[in-house]
Design an enzyme around this catalytic site. Structure first.
Site, short mmCIF file in Angstrom:
data_model
loop_
_atom_site.label_atom_id
_atom_site.label_comp_id
_atom_site.label_asym_id
_atom_site.label_seq_id
_atom_site.Cartn_x
_atom_site.Cartn_y
_atom_site.Cartn_z
N GLY A 83 0.29 5.12 23.41
CA GLY A 83 -0.09 6.06 22.35
C GLY A 83 1.02 6.49 21.42
O GLY A 83 0.89 7.51 20.75
N ASN A 131 1.95 5.02 18.64
CA ASN A 131 1.42 4.95 17.27
C ASN A 131 0.47 6.10 17.00
O ASN A 131 0.51 6.71 15.94
CB ASN A 131 0.68 3.62 17.04
N LYS A 157 -20.39 -3.22 27.35
CA LYS A 157 -19.78 -3.05 26.02
C LYS A 157 -20.71 -2.36 25.04
O LYS A 157 -20.29 -1.53 24.24
CB LYS A 157 -19.37 -4.43 25.50
N MET A 167 -7.07 -2.23 22.91
CA MET A 167 -6.91 -3.58 23.46
C MET A 167 -8.23 -4.34 23.65
O MET A 167 -8.25 -5.35 24.34
CB MET A 167 -6.12 -3.52 24.77
N HIS A 202 -0.82 -4.75 14.14
CA HIS A 202 -0.58 -5.88 15.06
C HIS A 202 0.91 -6.21 15.09
O HIS A 202 1.55 -6.30 14.03
CB HIS A 202 -1.39 -7.10 14.62
C1 GRF Z 1 1.71 -1.71 19.55
O1 GRF Z 1 2.75 -2.64 19.60
C2 GRF Z 1 0.59 -2.25 18.71
O2 GRF Z 1 1.01 -3.04 17.65
C3 GRF Z 1 -0.15 -3.09 19.70
O3 GRF Z 1 -0.12 -2.34 20.89
C4 GRF Z 1 1.04 -1.52 20.90
C5 GRF Z 1 0.63 -0.11 21.13
O4 GRF Z 1 1.71 0.77 21.37
N1 GRF Z 1 -1.45 -3.42 19.20
P1 GRF Z 1 1.46 2.32 21.45
O5 GRF Z 1 0.36 2.56 22.48
O6 GRF Z 1 1.04 2.81 20.10
O7 GRF Z 1 2.74 2.94 21.89
#
Ligand code: GRF
Length: 195
Positions: free
Chosen positions: A18, A20, A69, A94, A113
């Site tokens: 988390g 991001n 799903k 994911m 990504h």
């Molecule tokens: C990031 O590298 C994003 O690009 C990928 O998964 C990772 C997530 O990291 N899709 P975080 O959970 O935001 O720390």
């Protein structure tokens, strides 16, 4: 619902650590009259993002795939509707969204990504690029379509691999750029809304 119709309303969907999500929530909190992120959706109980969302003051709905799903995505869509969400920011989510989910928010789902798409799509962009010994890699912000990391590209940022980089160091170079691309995109959405 009341409130200011001019405020962008976004949700984050995440599965893991988390970082991001936290970066996006902080950036939104710095622009309270422009963007609101009232909801984080997480599909994994116990994921780090849950505590990060709560400490940033966002509700976190943990919606796992226990009933399949379709049931999971219906529950997510209900949560999004209950919060009047317009935009969805995927941040380490994911799972692949089904075509009907994508259709419900077409052009308003964005993903970060960890590679320079179309190179190294899939679950482990940093690991795949690192093991391929690329001299340069990067990150991609893109709209989500029905494919896996195939939607129209919004922005990319590049970084150089230092010869001595461990995978963790390589990843850290990219993560800083991931945060920046999302901040810049939010700024762009805010400017577009104001225009
Ligand atoms: C990031 O590298 C994003 O690009 C990928 O998964 C990772 C997530 O990291 N899709 P975080 O959970 O935001 O720390």
């Amino acid at each position: 619902m009341g409130g200011n119709a001019n405020i962008l309303r976004a949700a984050i969907m995440a599965s893991g650590n988390g970082s991001n999500a936290e970066n996006i929530l902080r950036h939104a909190a710095a622009h309270p009259s422009k963007i609101e992120i009232p909801l984080v959706v997480c599909d994994k109980a116990g994921a780090g993002v849950i505590a990060r969302a709560e400490s940033a003051g966002a509700a976190c709905a943990v919606i796992e795939r226990t009933q399949g799903k379709k049931a999971q995505e219906d529950a997510i869509l209900s949560a999004l509707a209950a919060h009047n969400i317009e935009w969805i920011f995927l941040a380490g989510y994911m799972a692949i969204l089904s075509p009907s989910f994508v259709a419900a928010y077409r052009g308003r789902i964005v993903n970060i990504h960890p590679s320079l798409l179309p190179a190294f799509p899939g679950r482990d962009g940093y690991g795949d690029a690192y093991r391929a010994n690329v001299g340069e890699s990067g990150v991609t912000l893109h709209y989500v379509d029905e494919g896996v990391d195939t939607g129209p590209i919004i922005a990319q940022a590049r970084f150089e691999r230092a010869a001595k980089d461990t995978l963790d160091e390589f990843r850290a170079r990219g993560m800083r750029l991931e945060y920046k691309l999302y901040r810049d995109f939010i700024d762009h959405l805010i400017r577009e809304r104001a225009a």
